[in-house]
Write a protein that holds these residues in place. Sequence first.
Motif, PDB file in Angstrom:
ATOM      1  N   GLY A  56       0.810  -1.217   0.000  1.00 44.16           N
ATOM      2  CA  GLY A  56       0.000   0.000   0.000  1.00 44.16           C
ATOM      3  C   GLY A  56       0.838   1.259   0.000  1.00 44.16           C
ATOM      4  N   ASP A  57       1.943   1.245   0.702  1.00 41.98           N
ATOM      5  CA  ASP A  57       2.861   2.385   0.720  1.00 41.98           C
ATOM      6  C   ASP A  57       3.329   2.688  -0.707  1.00 41.98           C
ATOM      7  OD1 ASP A  57       4.712   4.345   1.935  1.00 41.98           O
ATOM      8  OD2 ASP A  57       6.260   2.890   1.388  1.00 41.98           O
ATOM      9  N   ALA A  58       3.728   1.657  -1.431  1.00 42.67           N
ATOM     10  CA  ALA A  58       4.193   1.840  -2.809  1.00 42.67           C
ATOM     11  C   ALA A  58       3.060   2.315  -3.718  1.00 42.67           C
ATOM     12  CB  ALA A  58       4.790   0.530  -3.336  1.00 42.67           C
ATOM     13  N   VAL A  59       1.878   1.748  -3.553  1.00 39.00           N
ATOM     14  CA  VAL A  59       0.720   2.113  -4.376  1.00 39.00           C
ATOM     15  C   VAL A  59       0.352   3.580  -4.142  1.00 39.00           C
ATOM     16  CG1 VAL A  59      -1.762   1.703  -4.697  1.00 39.00           C
ATOM     17  CG2 VAL A  59      -0.180  -0.238  -4.561  1.00 39.00           C
ATOM     18  N   ILE A  60       0.363   4.002  -2.893  1.00 43.95           N
ATOM     19  CA  ILE A  60       0.045   5.396  -2.567  1.00 43.95           C
ATOM     20  C   ILE A  60       1.045   6.326  -3.255  1.00 43.95           C
ATOM     21  CG2 ILE A  60       0.009   7.113  -0.702  1.00 43.95           C
ATOM     22  CD1 ILE A  60      -1.152   4.793   1.087  1.00 43.95           C
ATOM     23  N   ASN A  61       2.321   5.986  -3.187  1.00 47.07           N
ATOM     24  CA  ASN A  61       3.335   6.819  -3.823  1.00 47.07           C
ATOM     25  C   ASN A  61       3.112   6.921  -5.328  1.00 47.07           C
ATOM     26  OD1 ASN A  61       4.923   7.725  -1.615  1.00 47.07           O
ATOM     27  ND2 ASN A  61       5.837   5.699  -1.453  1.00 47.07           N
ATOM     28  N   VAL A  62       2.820   5.799  -5.980  1.00 54.38           N
ATOM     29  CA  VAL A  62       2.577   5.810  -7.423  1.00 54.38           C
ATOM     30  C   VAL A  62       1.340   6.654  -7.744  1.00 54.38           C
ATOM     31  CG1 VAL A  62       1.903   4.391  -9.420  1.00 54.38           C
ATOM     32  CG2 VAL A  62       3.744   3.632  -7.923  1.00 54.38           C
ATOM     33  N   ALA A  63       0.262   6.448  -7.018  1.00 53.83           N
ATOM     34  CA  ALA A  63      -0.979   7.188  -7.281  1.00 53.83           C
ATOM     35  C   ALA A  63      -0.770   8.687  -7.117  1.00 53.83           C
ATOM     36  CB  ALA A  63      -2.090   6.694  -6.363  1.00 53.83           C
ATOM     37  N   VAL A  64      -0.038   9.079  -6.098  1.00 50.73           N
ATOM     38  CA  VAL A  64       0.193  10.507  -5.853  1.00 50.73           C
ATOM     39  C   VAL A  64       1.081  11.095  -6.944  1.00 50.73           C
ATOM     40  CG1 VAL A  64       1.302  12.155  -4.290  1.00 50.73           C
ATOM     41  CG2 VAL A  64      -0.280  10.447  -3.392  1.00 50.73           C
ATOM     42  N   VAL A  65       2.138  10.399  -7.317  1.00 52.27           N
ATOM     43  CA  VAL A  65       3.011  10.910  -8.382  1.00 52.27           C
ATOM     44  C   VAL A  65       2.229  11.027  -9.692  1.00 52.27           C
ATOM     45  CG1 VAL A  65       5.037  10.388  -9.811  1.00 52.27           C
ATOM     46  CG2 VAL A  65       5.178  10.185  -7.327  1.00 52.27           C
ATOM     47  N   GLU A  66       1.417  10.031 -10.013  1.00 50.89           N
ATOM     48  CA  GLU A  66       0.589  10.109 -11.226  1.00 50.89           C
ATOM     49  C   GLU A  66      -0.323  11.334 -11.178  1.00 50.89           C
ATOM     50  OE1 GLU A  66      -1.597   6.433 -11.659  1.00 50.89           O
ATOM     51  OE2 GLU A  66       0.005   5.527 -12.853  1.00 50.89           O
ATOM     52  N   ALA A  67      -0.944  11.574 -10.028  1.00 47.26           N
ATOM     53  CA  ALA A  67      -1.855  12.719  -9.894  1.00 47.26           C
ATOM     54  C   ALA A  67      -1.096  14.040 -10.025  1.00 47.26           C
ATOM     55  CB  ALA A  67      -2.595  12.647  -8.555  1.00 47.26           C
ATOM     56  N   VAL A  68       0.078  14.121  -9.440  1.00 41.85           N
ATOM     57  CA  VAL A  68       0.881  15.346  -9.510  1.00 41.85           C
ATOM     58  C   VAL A  68       1.286  15.617 -10.962  1.00 41.85           C
ATOM     59  CG1 VAL A  68       3.109  16.368  -8.836  1.00 41.85           C
ATOM     60  CG2 VAL A  68       1.678  15.244  -7.116  1.00 41.85           C
ATOM     61  N   ALA A 142      -8.680   1.120  -9.020  1.00 40.22           N
ATOM     62  CA  ALA A 142      -9.500   1.057  -7.803  1.00 40.22           C
ATOM     63  C   ALA A 142      -8.794   1.742  -6.633  1.00 40.22           C
ATOM     64  CB  ALA A 142      -9.818  -0.392  -7.453  1.00 40.22           C
ATOM     65  N   ALA A 143      -7.504   1.478  -6.473  1.00 43.77           N
ATOM     66  CA  ALA A 143      -6.754   2.088  -5.377  1.00 43.77           C
ATOM     67  C   ALA A 143      -6.676   3.598  -5.540  1.00 43.77           C
ATOM     68  CB  ALA A 143      -5.349   1.479  -5.306  1.00 43.77           C
ATOM     69  N   ALA A 144      -6.420   4.060  -6.755  1.00 41.54           N
ATOM     70  CA  ALA A 144      -6.354   5.503  -7.004  1.00 41.54           C
ATOM     71  C   ALA A 144      -7.716   6.147  -6.743  1.00 41.54           C
ATOM     72  CB  ALA A 144      -5.888   5.772  -8.434  1.00 41.54           C
ATOM     73  N   GLY A 145      -8.797   5.450  -7.082  1.00 40.11           N
ATOM     74  CA  GLY A 145     -10.139   5.970  -6.819  1.00 40.11           C
ATOM     75  C   GLY A 145     -10.399   6.133  -5.337  1.00 40.11           C
ATOM     76  N   VAL A 146      -9.968   5.158  -4.540  1.00 39.84           N
ATOM     77  CA  VAL A 146     -10.126   5.257  -3.083  1.00 39.84           C
ATOM     78  C   VAL A 146      -9.342   6.458  -2.559  1.00 39.84           C
ATOM     79  CG1 VAL A 146      -9.503   4.150  -0.895  1.00 39.84           C
ATOM     80  CG2 VAL A 146     -10.686   2.840  -2.666  1.00 39.84           C
ATOM     81  N   LEU A 147      -8.131   6.635  -3.023  1.00 36.96           N
ATOM     82  CA  LEU A 147      -7.310   7.753  -2.555  1.00 36.96           C
ATOM     83  C   LEU A 147      -7.921   9.096  -2.954  1.00 36.96           C
ATOM     84  CD1 LEU A 147      -3.807   6.209  -3.239  1.00 36.96           C
ATOM     85  CD2 LEU A 147      -4.900   6.579  -1.008  1.00 36.96           C
ATOM     86  N   ARG A 148      -8.528   9.161  -4.125  1.00 37.09           N
ATOM     87  CA  ARG A 148      -9.234  10.385  -4.537  1.00 37.09           C
ATOM     88  C   ARG A 148     -10.419  10.647  -3.609  1.00 37.09           C
ATOM     89  NH1 ARG A 148      -8.344   8.651  -9.607  1.00 37.09           N
ATOM     90  NH2 ARG A 148     -10.377   7.650  -9.750  1.00 37.09           N
ATOM     91  N   ARG A 149     -11.205   9.599  -3.362  1.00 30.64           N
ATOM     92  CA  ARG A 149     -12.391   9.771  -2.508  1.00 30.64           C
ATOM     93  C   ARG A 149     -12.008  10.163  -1.082  1.00 30.64           C
ATOM     94  NH1 ARG A 149     -13.894   5.900  -6.099  1.00 30.64           N
ATOM     95  NH2 ARG A 149     -13.325   4.112  -4.838  1.00 30.64           N
ATOM     96  N   LEU A 150     -10.873   9.681  -0.620  1.00 29.62           N
ATOM     97  CA  LEU A 150     -10.421  10.030   0.734  1.00 29.62           C
ATOM     98  C   LEU A 150      -9.848  11.448   0.783  1.00 29.62           C
ATOM     99  CD1 LEU A 150      -8.664   6.737   1.908  1.00 29.62           C
ATOM    100  CD2 LEU A 150     -10.933   7.590   2.525  1.00 29.62           C
ATOM    101  N   GLY A 151      -9.576  12.027  -0.393  1.00 21.91           N
ATOM    102  CA  GLY A 151      -9.068  13.386  -0.447  1.00 21.91           C
ATOM    103  C   GLY A 151      -7.570  13.503  -0.547  1.00 21.91           C
ATOM    104  N   LEU A 152      -6.864  12.382  -0.656  1.00 21.01           N
ATOM    105  CA  LEU A 152      -5.405  12.456  -0.722  1.00 21.01           C
ATOM    106  C   LEU A 152      -4.946  13.033  -2.058  1.00 21.01           C
ATOM    107  CD1 LEU A 152      -2.779  11.847   0.827  1.00 21.01           C
ATOM    108  CD2 LEU A 152      -2.697   9.680  -0.369  1.00 21.01           C
ATOM    109  N   THR A 153      -5.575  12.613  -3.149  1.00 23.97           N
ATOM    110  CA  THR A 153      -5.145  13.089  -4.462  1.00 23.97           C
ATOM    111  C   THR A 153      -6.232  13.912  -5.162  1.00 23.97           C
ATOM    112  OG1 THR A 153      -5.924  11.037  -5.513  1.00 23.97           O
ATOM    113  CG2 THR A 153      -3.612  11.117  -4.822  1.00 23.97           C
ATOM    114  N   GLU A 154      -7.263  14.260  -4.418  1.00 23.83           N
ATOM    115  CA  GLU A 154      -8.403  14.961  -4.998  1.00 23.83           C
ATOM    116  C   GLU A 154      -7.991  16.282  -5.655  1.00 23.83           C
ATOM    117  OE1 GLU A 154     -12.850  15.499  -3.478  1.00 23.83           O
ATOM    118  OE2 GLU A 154     -11.351  16.479  -2.229  1.00 23.83           O
ATOM    119  N   SER A 155      -7.181  17.051  -4.963  1.00 27.32           N
ATOM    120  CA  SER A 155      -6.745  18.335  -5.530  1.00 27.32           C
ATOM    121  C   SER A 155      -5.260  18.517  -5.258  1.00 27.32           C
ATOM    122  CB  SER A 155      -7.539  19.482  -4.909  1.00 27.32           C
ATOM    123  OG  SER A 155      -7.411  19.454  -3.512  1.00 27.32           O
ATOM    124  N   VAL A 156      -4.465  17.799  -6.029  1.00 25.38           N
ATOM    125  CA  VAL A 156      -3.018  17.909  -5.882  1.00 25.38           C
ATOM    126  C   VAL A 156      -2.591  19.204  -6.491  1.00 25.38           C
ATOM    127  CG1 VAL A 156      -2.360  15.522  -5.709  1.00 25.38           C
ATOM    128  CG2 VAL A 156      -2.700  16.528  -7.945  1.00 25.38           C
TER     129      VAL A 156
END
Length: 156
Positions: A56-68, A142-156
């Motif tokens: 999950g740590d790695a997935v979060i990092n990838v999702a955030v970098v993709e969003a940025v 699916a993981a990126a969608g969860v992170l968006r809904r939680l607000g982590l990558t919603e407005s990078v």
Amino acid sequence: MNRNETGHRDPGVIEERIGYTFKDRSLLERALTRLAYTLEAGSPPDAHMDALATLGDAVINVAVVEAVIAEGAHEKGAISNRKMNLVNMTRLRGLAEDLVLADYVRWGKGEAAQRVWTSGRVLAECLEALVGAVYLDGGMEAAAGVLRRLGLTESV
């Protein structure tokens, strides 16, 4: 209080809160189970969250970098700085607290007595395990969608 047959809160509430329903419910159960609990319960050695938290740590990092990058960042330094600002223990712990995740985790007796979730990195790791479980169950989208809904990558 929604409790299941084992006396723990129903993890289905977590599915509602993150906006994702698991196809393989055992992944959710594993993401919510601490190593100490499995040792005390005599559960199989792979029944706890540790590997999922690492994933999950790695997935979060990838999702955030993709969003940025999707938001227009192109320089390595800018991407790295933005990622560091978005992904840190305090932020992940806050998201876990917003989910009231501690109420759904199976804690070892000592962990429960010490209320380990109230300090340090423990809740952040629980959130990472949850994201790792979503990734294994539904993939990166699916993981990126969860992170968006939680607000982590919603407005990078």
